[in-house]
Design a protein around this motif. Structure first.
Motif, PDB file in Angstrom:
ATOM      1  N   ALA A 123      55.457  45.765  62.346  1.00  0.00           N
ATOM      2  CA  ALA A 123      55.994  46.621  61.729  1.00  0.00           C
ATOM      3  C   ALA A 123      57.206  46.650  60.669  1.00  0.00           C
ATOM      4  N   ASN A 124      57.617  45.225  60.414  1.00  0.00           N
ATOM      5  CA  ASN A 124      57.482  44.488  59.316  1.00  0.00           C
ATOM      6  C   ASN A 124      59.798  44.891  59.422  1.00  0.00           C
ATOM      7  N   ALA A 125      60.206  46.084  60.294  1.00  0.00           N
ATOM      8  CA  ALA A 125      61.360  45.397  60.010  1.00  0.00           C
ATOM      9  C   ALA A 125      62.600  45.771  61.553  1.00  0.00           C
ATOM     10  N   PHE A 126      61.640  44.916  62.333  1.00  0.00           N
ATOM     11  CA  PHE A 126      62.354  44.654  63.626  1.00  0.00           C
ATOM     12  C   PHE A 126      63.091  45.714  63.912  1.00  0.00           C
ATOM     13  N   LEU A 127      61.877  47.098  63.939  1.00  0.00           N
ATOM     14  CA  LEU A 127      62.413  48.691  64.915  1.00  0.00           C
ATOM     15  C   LEU A 127      61.075  48.929  65.128  1.00  0.00           C
ATOM     16  N   ASP A 128      61.245  50.149  66.888  1.00  0.00           N
ATOM     17  CA  ASP A 128      60.666  50.140  67.966  1.00  0.00           C
ATOM     18  C   ASP A 128      60.388  51.778  66.976  1.00  0.00           C
ATOM     19  N   ASN A 129      59.775  52.703  67.573  1.00  0.00           N
ATOM     20  CA  ASN A 129      59.271  53.842  66.439  1.00  0.00           C
ATOM     21  C   ASN A 129      60.551  54.822  67.010  1.00  0.00           C
ATOM     22  N   LYS A 130      61.717  54.510  67.641  1.00  0.00           N
ATOM     23  CA  LYS A 130      62.933  55.187  67.738  1.00  0.00           C
ATOM     24  C   LYS A 130      64.439  54.386  66.514  1.00  0.00           C
ATOM     25  N   SER A 131      63.540  53.494  65.655  1.00  0.00           N
ATOM     26  CA  SER A 131      64.443  53.224  65.702  1.00  0.00           C
ATOM     27  C   SER A 131      65.624  51.946  65.468  1.00  0.00           C
ATOM     28  N   ARG A 132      65.376  51.596  66.768  1.00  0.00           N
ATOM     29  CA  ARG A 132      65.978  50.410  67.889  1.00  0.00           C
ATOM     30  C   ARG A 132      65.814  49.123  67.174  1.00  0.00           C
ATOM     31  N   ILE A 133      66.838  48.557  67.357  1.00  0.00           N
ATOM     32  CA  ILE A 133      66.121  46.413  67.089  1.00  0.00           C
ATOM     33  C   ILE A 133      65.304  46.565  68.509  1.00  0.00           C
ATOM     34  N   CYS A 134      63.820  45.480  67.729  1.00  0.00           N
ATOM     35  CA  CYS A 134      63.262  44.937  68.948  1.00  0.00           C
ATOM     36  C   CYS A 134      62.663  44.148  68.465  1.00  0.00           C
ATOM     37  N   GLU A 135      62.280  42.716  69.866  1.00  0.00           N
ATOM     38  CA  GLU A 135      61.973  41.774  69.362  1.00  0.00           C
ATOM     39  C   GLU A 135      60.985  41.081  70.231  1.00  0.00           C
ATOM     40  N   LYS A 136      59.999  42.446  70.699  1.00  0.00           N
ATOM     41  CA  LYS A 136      59.280  42.450  71.474  1.00  0.00           C
ATOM     42  C   LYS A 136      57.844  41.487  71.521  1.00  0.00           C
ATOM     43  N   CYS A 137      57.764  41.481  70.040  1.00  0.00           N
ATOM     44  CA  CYS A 137      56.959  40.341  69.250  1.00  0.00           C
ATOM     45  C   CYS A 137      56.882  39.525  69.003  1.00  0.00           C
ATOM     46  N   LYS A 138      58.304  38.420  69.697  1.00  0.00           N
ATOM     47  CA  LYS A 138      58.431  36.961  69.665  1.00  0.00           C
ATOM     48  C   LYS A 138      57.221  36.058  69.719  1.00  0.00           C
ATOM     49  N   ASN A 139      56.907  35.991  71.336  1.00  0.00           N
ATOM     50  CA  ASN A 139      55.688  35.346  71.582  1.00  0.00           C
ATOM     51  C   ASN A 139      54.635  35.518  70.371  1.00  0.00           C
ATOM     52  N   LYS A 140      54.360  35.974  69.641  1.00  0.00           N
ATOM     53  CA  LYS A 140      53.539  36.631  68.743  1.00  0.00           C
ATOM     54  C   LYS A 140      52.128  37.745  69.692  1.00  0.00           C
ATOM     55  N   PHE A 141      52.748  37.866  70.939  1.00  0.00           N
ATOM     56  CA  PHE A 141      51.966  39.178  71.499  1.00  0.00           C
ATOM     57  C   PHE A 141      51.950  41.073  70.937  1.00  0.00           C
ATOM     58  N   PHE A 142      51.704  40.293  69.561  1.00  0.00           N
ATOM     59  CA  PHE A 142      51.351  41.513  69.054  1.00  0.00           C
ATOM     60  C   PHE A 142      51.351  43.094  69.050  1.00  0.00           C
ATOM     61  N   VAL A 143      50.379  42.768  69.913  1.00  0.00           N
ATOM     62  CA  VAL A 143      49.360  44.435  70.290  1.00  0.00           C
ATOM     63  C   VAL A 143      50.305  44.999  71.415  1.00  0.00           C
ATOM     64  N   GLN A 144      51.780  44.552  71.797  1.00  0.00           N
ATOM     65  CA  GLN A 144      52.790  45.390  71.469  1.00  0.00           C
ATOM     66  C   GLN A 144      53.494  46.458  70.311  1.00  0.00           C
ATOM     67  N   CYS A 145      52.518  46.009  68.957  1.00  0.00           N
ATOM     68  CA  CYS A 145      52.994  47.053  68.396  1.00  0.00           C
ATOM     69  C   CYS A 145      52.493  48.339  69.123  1.00  0.00           C
ATOM     70  N   SER A 146      51.188  47.951  69.505  1.00  0.00           N
ATOM     71  CA  SER A 146      50.376  49.445  69.669  1.00  0.00           C
ATOM     72  C   SER A 146      50.266  49.679  70.472  1.00  0.00           C
ATOM     73  N   PHE A 147      51.094  49.181  71.748  1.00  0.00           N
ATOM     74  CA  PHE A 147      51.513  50.209  72.976  1.00  0.00           C
ATOM     75  C   PHE A 147      52.801  50.525  72.570  1.00  0.00           C
ATOM     76  N   ASP A 148      53.784  50.174  71.888  1.00  0.00           N
ATOM     77  CA  ASP A 148      54.586  51.001  71.330  1.00  0.00           C
ATOM     78  C   ASP A 148      55.081  52.034  70.156  1.00  0.00           C
ATOM     79  N   ARG A 149      53.649  51.488  69.885  1.00  0.00           N
ATOM     80  CA  ARG A 149      53.555  52.585  68.722  1.00  0.00           C
ATOM     81  C   ARG A 149      54.622  52.749  67.637  1.00  0.00           C
ATOM     82  N   CYS A 150      54.802  51.751  67.360  1.00  0.00           N
ATOM     83  CA  CYS A 150      55.867  51.107  65.652  1.00  0.00           C
ATOM     84  C   CYS A 150      55.808  52.186  65.198  1.00  0.00           C
TER      85      CYS A 150
END
Length: 406
Positions: free
Chosen positions: A133-160
């Protein structure tokens, strides 16, 4: 040297686009021949190479069939590949310098550049390689680094992206395409990071960046003559009106401050800004400003406020303010602390803290004329030492030469 400059937009949509145009002008001023490659848009600046530009469809505004059909072009645009190939054959560049390309020109440009053995440099303006999602922010505009280990599916789970599962899944798919099919680190010869923070963050995620990157701040054109104007009538926010820019925190702070704020720009929060300005006399919304009008607005302000709430990189707002001796109030996040010397070129405050921001604004408003003059001089001096065009050009040429001489 014949240099190909590549960017998703051939008009100024954001800070990265301003850097793209500044770089083209800098190279041409130093007698290089530059060709540009981008997408078609009614807002585009005139170009000699428009015939090579590609159409860009926004799949988000189409029906379900259109969305599905648009996914392929979003991930790998074949028209971009073909048109860039024609441009390369006609222009014969010595080197390619890329800015933004994901989601527009796409990674297809990397493939064709490598097929023609053209060295590739990229200026990294965001975090797209690390964060879908480009900016290290979740869908509530909070800092998010859940994809650090290249677990990119987290972007879908969290609807970033826009809290939308489908849109977020497209970004997830794009990230896995980079990971497994078109790894940019296998194509791009050198990365230019415009902040030390960004360079360190990329190396933290993937150590391969350490061996093929350097740090070089953005630059801005600095006038030989300028006058320091200590106009205490207003503070100024200018740029994109969006949540990650900290605008809502700034408006909340203004509720209990006896100072005036002017806001210039457009974006998702425009309606909220308009509404707030109508009911609060100390806030004035000026809509979009650019060119000489914006420069005068900056020059007449007391301080520029940059209240970001994401990992801001190397914001052009600060560079442009410093260039005319204007100090800044900025959040202590991302690359901002690198270029804002607290109590010298402005005031740092804790990002997302309304109380800390209010304190910084009060400190700025209480400066005497002589104290303000010192802040202004330090800001201008910092710009001359770190953001001047000629210094940037010299370092950029070193990057180009190192790659070409391999």
């Amino acid at each position: 040297m014949r240099i190909l400059q590549i960017n998703n937009y051939n008009f100024i949509k954001g800070g990265a686009d301003r850097v793209y145009f500044n770089t083209i002008k800098l190279l041409e001023d130093n007698n290089h021949v530059v060709a540009d490659f981008s997408t078609l848009n009614p807002l585009n600046v005139d170009s000699l190479y428009t015939k090579y530009f590609i159409p860009l469809d926004d799949y988000r505004h189409k029906g379900i069939i259109g969305k599905i059909a648009g996914v392929k072009n979003y991930l790998y645009n074949s028209t971009s590949y073909r048109n860039l190939k024609k441009l390369i054959e006609d222009f014969r560049p010595d080197i390619a310098h890329i800015h933004l390309f994901y989601g527009g020109l796409t990674s297809s440009i990397l493939k064709v550049l490598k097929e023609y053995n053209i060295p590739i440099v990229q200026s990294v303006h965001d975090y797209r390689i690390l964060c879908p999602a480009n900016a290290f922010l979740d869908n509530k505009s909070r800092i998010c680094e859940k994809c650090k280990n290249k677990f990119f599916v987290q972007c879908s789970f969290d609807r970033c992206l826009e809290s939308n599962f489908f849109f977020s899944s497209i970004l997830t798919l794009e990230a896995y395409t980079r990971k497994y099919l078109l790894d940019p680190l296998e194509f791009i010869d050198h990365y230019i990071f415009v902040s030390r923070f960004s360079q360190a963050k990329h190396i933290e995620y993937d150590n391969r960046f350490s061996g093929k990157s350097s740090h070089l701040y953005n630059f801005t054109f600095i006038s030989d003559t300028y006058s320091i104007r200590n106009n205490k009538s207003y503070f100024l926010f200018f740029g994109r009106l969006s949540k990650e820019k900290g605008l809502m925190t700034l408006l909340e702070a203004m509720k209990s401050l006896d100072v005036n704020l002017k806001i210039a720009g457009t974006g998702p929060l425009q309606a909220e800004v308009e509404k707030y300005a109508l009911s609060n006399k100390n806030v004035e919304y000026l809509y979009n400003k650019s060119g000489q009008e914006l420069e005068e607005l900056i020059a007449d302000a007391s301080f520029i406020i940059v209240p970001s709430e994401w990992y801001e990189n190397n914001p052009m707002t600060i560079l442009e303010a410093y260039a005319i001796g204007k100090p800044v109030i900025g959040a202590d996040i991302g690359g901002i602390p690198e270029i804002l010397v607290n109590n010298k070129t402005g005031f740092l405050f804790k990002s997302r803290s309304v109380d800390d921001l209010k304190m910084a604004i009060r400190n700025a408003a209480s400066l005497s004329d002589s104290e303000y003059l010192n802040y202004s001089r330090f800001a201008r001096k910092f710009a001359e030492e770190n953001f001047a065009p000629q210094g940037h050009y010299t370092k950029l040429m070193e990057v180009y030469a190192n790659i070409l001489n391999r």
